[in-house]
Scaffold this motif. Structure first.
Motif, PDB file in Angstrom:
ATOM      1  N   GLU A 123       6.656   9.310   2.996  1.00  0.00           N
ATOM      2  CA  GLU A 123       7.218   8.289   2.114  1.00  0.00           C
ATOM      3  C   GLU A 123       6.769   6.869   2.437  1.00  0.00           C
ATOM      4  O   GLU A 123       7.071   5.947   1.685  1.00  0.00           O
ATOM      5  N   ASN A 124       6.066   6.687   3.543  1.00  0.00           N
ATOM      6  CA  ASN A 124       5.706   5.330   3.966  1.00  0.00           C
ATOM      7  C   ASN A 124       4.265   5.251   4.452  1.00  0.00           C
ATOM      8  O   ASN A 124       3.727   6.210   5.011  1.00  0.00           O
ATOM      9  N   TYR A 125       3.674   4.068   4.220  1.00  0.00           N
ATOM     10  CA  TYR A 125       2.313   3.792   4.672  1.00  0.00           C
ATOM     11  C   TYR A 125       2.318   2.466   5.414  1.00  0.00           C
ATOM     12  O   TYR A 125       3.259   1.672   5.296  1.00  0.00           O
ATOM     13  N   ARG A 126       1.257   2.224   6.179  1.00  0.00           N
ATOM     14  CA  ARG A 126       1.110   0.934   6.836  1.00  0.00           C
ATOM     15  C   ARG A 126      -0.311   0.420   6.646  1.00  0.00           C
ATOM     16  O   ARG A 126      -1.236   1.200   6.399  1.00  0.00           O
ATOM     17  N   LEU A 127      -0.445  -0.894   6.783  1.00  0.00           N
ATOM     18  CA  LEU A 127      -1.747  -1.543   6.610  1.00  0.00           C
ATOM     19  C   LEU A 127      -2.690  -1.078   7.707  1.00  0.00           C
ATOM     20  O   LEU A 127      -2.365  -1.144   8.885  1.00  0.00           O
ATOM     21  N   ALA A 128      -3.882  -0.617   7.316  1.00  0.00           N
ATOM     22  CA  ALA A 128      -4.876  -0.169   8.296  1.00  0.00           C
ATOM     23  C   ALA A 128      -5.917  -1.246   8.559  1.00  0.00           C
ATOM     24  O   ALA A 128      -6.391  -1.388   9.682  1.00  0.00           O
ATOM     25  N   ASP A 129      -6.294  -2.003   7.522  1.00  0.00           N
ATOM     26  CA  ASP A 129      -7.308  -3.044   7.691  1.00  0.00           C
ATOM     27  C   ASP A 129      -6.999  -4.191   6.746  1.00  0.00           C
ATOM     28  O   ASP A 129      -7.287  -4.137   5.544  1.00  0.00           O
ATOM     29  N   ARG A 130      -6.409  -5.252   7.305  1.00  0.00           N
ATOM     30  CA  ARG A 130      -5.993  -6.403   6.494  1.00  0.00           C
ATOM     31  C   ARG A 130      -7.182  -7.066   5.800  1.00  0.00           C
ATOM     32  O   ARG A 130      -7.091  -7.494   4.650  1.00  0.00           O
ATOM     33  N   ARG A 131      -8.322  -7.161   6.493  1.00  0.00           N
ATOM     34  CA  ARG A 131      -9.480  -7.841   5.905  1.00  0.00           C
ATOM     35  C   ARG A 131     -10.000  -7.093   4.688  1.00  0.00           C
ATOM     36  O   ARG A 131     -10.357  -7.699   3.677  1.00  0.00           O
ATOM     37  N   LEU A 132     -10.035  -5.758   4.773  1.00  0.00           N
ATOM     38  CA  LEU A 132     -10.507  -4.984   3.623  1.00  0.00           C
ATOM     39  C   LEU A 132      -9.558  -5.133   2.441  1.00  0.00           C
ATOM     40  O   LEU A 132      -9.991  -5.241   1.285  1.00  0.00           O
ATOM     41  N   VAL A 133      -8.256  -5.130   2.718  1.00  0.00           N
ATOM     42  CA  VAL A 133      -7.290  -5.286   1.623  1.00  0.00           C
ATOM     43  C   VAL A 133      -7.452  -6.651   0.974  1.00  0.00           C
ATOM     44  O   VAL A 133      -7.390  -6.787  -0.251  1.00  0.00           O
ATOM     45  N   ARG A 134      -7.698  -7.687   1.776  1.00  0.00           N
ATOM     46  CA  ARG A 134      -7.913  -9.021   1.212  1.00  0.00           C
ATOM     47  C   ARG A 134      -9.141  -9.049   0.319  1.00  0.00           C
ATOM     48  O   ARG A 134      -9.142  -9.679  -0.735  1.00  0.00           O
ATOM     49  N   ILE A 135     -10.188  -8.353   0.749  1.00  0.00           N
ATOM     50  CA  ILE A 135     -11.402  -8.309  -0.063  1.00  0.00           C
ATOM     51  C   ILE A 135     -11.108  -7.655  -1.411  1.00  0.00           C
ATOM     52  O   ILE A 135     -11.542  -8.147  -2.462  1.00  0.00           O
ATOM     53  N   VAL A 136     -10.384  -6.545  -1.386  1.00  0.00           N
ATOM     54  CA  VAL A 136     -10.033  -5.857  -2.634  1.00  0.00           C
ATOM     55  C   VAL A 136      -9.215  -6.777  -3.526  1.00  0.00           C
ATOM     56  O   VAL A 136      -9.446  -6.863  -4.736  1.00  0.00           O
ATOM     57  N   GLU A 137      -8.243  -7.480  -2.934  1.00  0.00           N
ATOM     58  CA  GLU A 137      -7.388  -8.376  -3.708  1.00  0.00           C
ATOM     59  C   GLU A 137      -8.208  -9.517  -4.327  1.00  0.00           C
ATOM     60  O   GLU A 137      -8.018  -9.879  -5.487  1.00  0.00           O
ATOM     61  N   LYS A 138      -9.123 -10.098  -3.527  1.00  0.00           N
ATOM     62  CA  LYS A 138      -9.919 -11.216  -4.031  1.00  0.00           C
ATOM     63  C   LYS A 138     -10.876 -10.777  -5.133  1.00  0.00           C
ATOM     64  O   LYS A 138     -11.060 -11.483  -6.127  1.00  0.00           O
ATOM     65  N   LEU A 139     -11.502  -9.610  -4.959  1.00  0.00           N
ATOM     66  CA  LEU A 139     -12.394  -9.115  -5.997  1.00  0.00           C
ATOM     67  C   LEU A 139     -11.618  -8.788  -7.266  1.00  0.00           C
ATOM     68  O   LEU A 139     -12.096  -9.010  -8.377  1.00  0.00           O
ATOM     69  N   GLY A 140     -10.403  -8.270  -7.084  1.00  0.00           N
ATOM     70  CA  GLY A 140      -9.558  -7.998  -8.247  1.00  0.00           C
ATOM     71  C   GLY A 140      -9.218  -9.281  -8.981  1.00  0.00           C
ATOM     72  O   GLY A 140      -9.244  -9.338 -10.213  1.00  0.00           O
ATOM     73  N   ALA A 141      -8.908 -10.340  -8.220  1.00  0.00           N
ATOM     74  CA  ALA A 141      -8.599 -11.633  -8.834  1.00  0.00           C
ATOM     75  C   ALA A 141      -9.813 -12.205  -9.553  1.00  0.00           C
ATOM     76  O   ALA A 141      -9.683 -12.974 -10.502  1.00  0.00           O
ATOM     77  N   ALA A 142     -11.017 -11.808  -9.103  1.00  0.00           N
ATOM     78  CA  ALA A 142     -12.256 -12.280  -9.743  1.00  0.00           C
ATOM     79  C   ALA A 142     -12.639 -11.419 -10.942  1.00  0.00           C
ATOM     80  O   ALA A 142     -13.670 -11.645 -11.568  1.00  0.00           O
TER      81      ALA A 142
END
Length: 248
Positions: free
Chosen positions: A139-158
């Motif tokens: 039922e739960n997950y945790r962040l494995a790589d903050r930098r990769l998630v930021r990249i995904v978020e930034k590319l999504g925003a672009a």
């Protein structure tokens, strides 16, 4: 006193995530101030880097360079355009993304994570495969790589769909794993082989540890530098992109 940060045009392009061709177009259109010339080389400062990043954000919003020039001229006069346009400085952007992500050790509910990537088929499984998150339990997950998630978020925003970003990340993981194994093989063939033939005393072990740390650091730097170099080169040589920029 620390020396002021300076960039050549190539370094500025790499740091800003753009191309030398784009920077020259910005100069021609009057949206990027000229560099400080020392000898025969032009040097740019942090203010140029912030300006280029601002231009990129405005272009992402569909504003043409002529309009950007007028906006930046007004901004330079002191008009408060940042709030109107939603333009934020890089450090603020990082903080904004960080606020949306769980801290190290914190968990995120599977339902919430699935909702975040609801537009991606099998999104929950794919963010794990891509190395973004890892399961704690059913039922739960945790962040494995903050930098990769930021990249995904930034590319999504672009404007890049998350599914396509994850496609590329999955391919990139396979490619970089092969590159990493080559560096490991190189280390074993050279540095570790030399250690194996040594006395293996404390000095030899200290030297091995030092060279191991250097290999871990420099392999990443070399790979990043080469990828950035070739991405910029291919984009600079793309006639269709260059033509689109010249007509902006």
């Amino acid at each position: 006193m620390a020396a002021a940060v300076e960039y050549t045009i190539d370094e500025l392009a790499r740091e800003a995530g753009t191309t030398v061709r784009s920077l020259r177009v910005y100069h021609e259109r009057g949206v990027l101030p000229p560099p400080q010339v020392k000898g025969r080389t032009g040097f740019y400062g942090p203010e140029h880097l912030n300006r280029v990043r601002t231009i990129s954000r405005l272009l992402d919003r569909g504003i043409k360079l002529n309009g950007i020039r007028e906006l930046l001229d007004a901004w330079d006069r002191g008009d408060d355009l940042g709030d109107i346009l939603g333009v934020i400085e890089p450090d603020a952007a990082k903080a904004e993304v960080a606020e949306e992500l769980p801290e190290a050790g914190e968990t995120i509910a599977a339902t919430e994570l699935a909702e975040r990537y609801r537009e991606v088929p099998n999104g929950l499984a794919r963010v794990v495969t891509a190395g973004l998150y890892e399961p704690v339990d059913a039922e739960n997950y945790r962040l494995a790589d903050r930098r990769l998630v930021r990249i995904v978020e930034k590319l999504g925003a672009a404007g890049v769909p998350a599914a396509e970003v994850l496609d590329e990340l999955e391919k990139l993981r396979a490619d970089t794993d092969r590159i990493a194994r080559r560096f490991v093989d190189l280390f074993r063939r050279t540095t570790f082989a030399k250690f194996q033939q040594s006395e293996k005393d404390s000095a030899d072990r200290a030297e091995l540890a030092e060279r191991l740390a250097a290999t871990k650091s420099m392999s990443g730097e070399a790979t990043s530098e080469l990828v950035t170099l070739f991405v910029a080169r291919h984009l600079d040589q793309d006639a269709e992109i260059s033509d689109a920029l010249s007509r902006a």
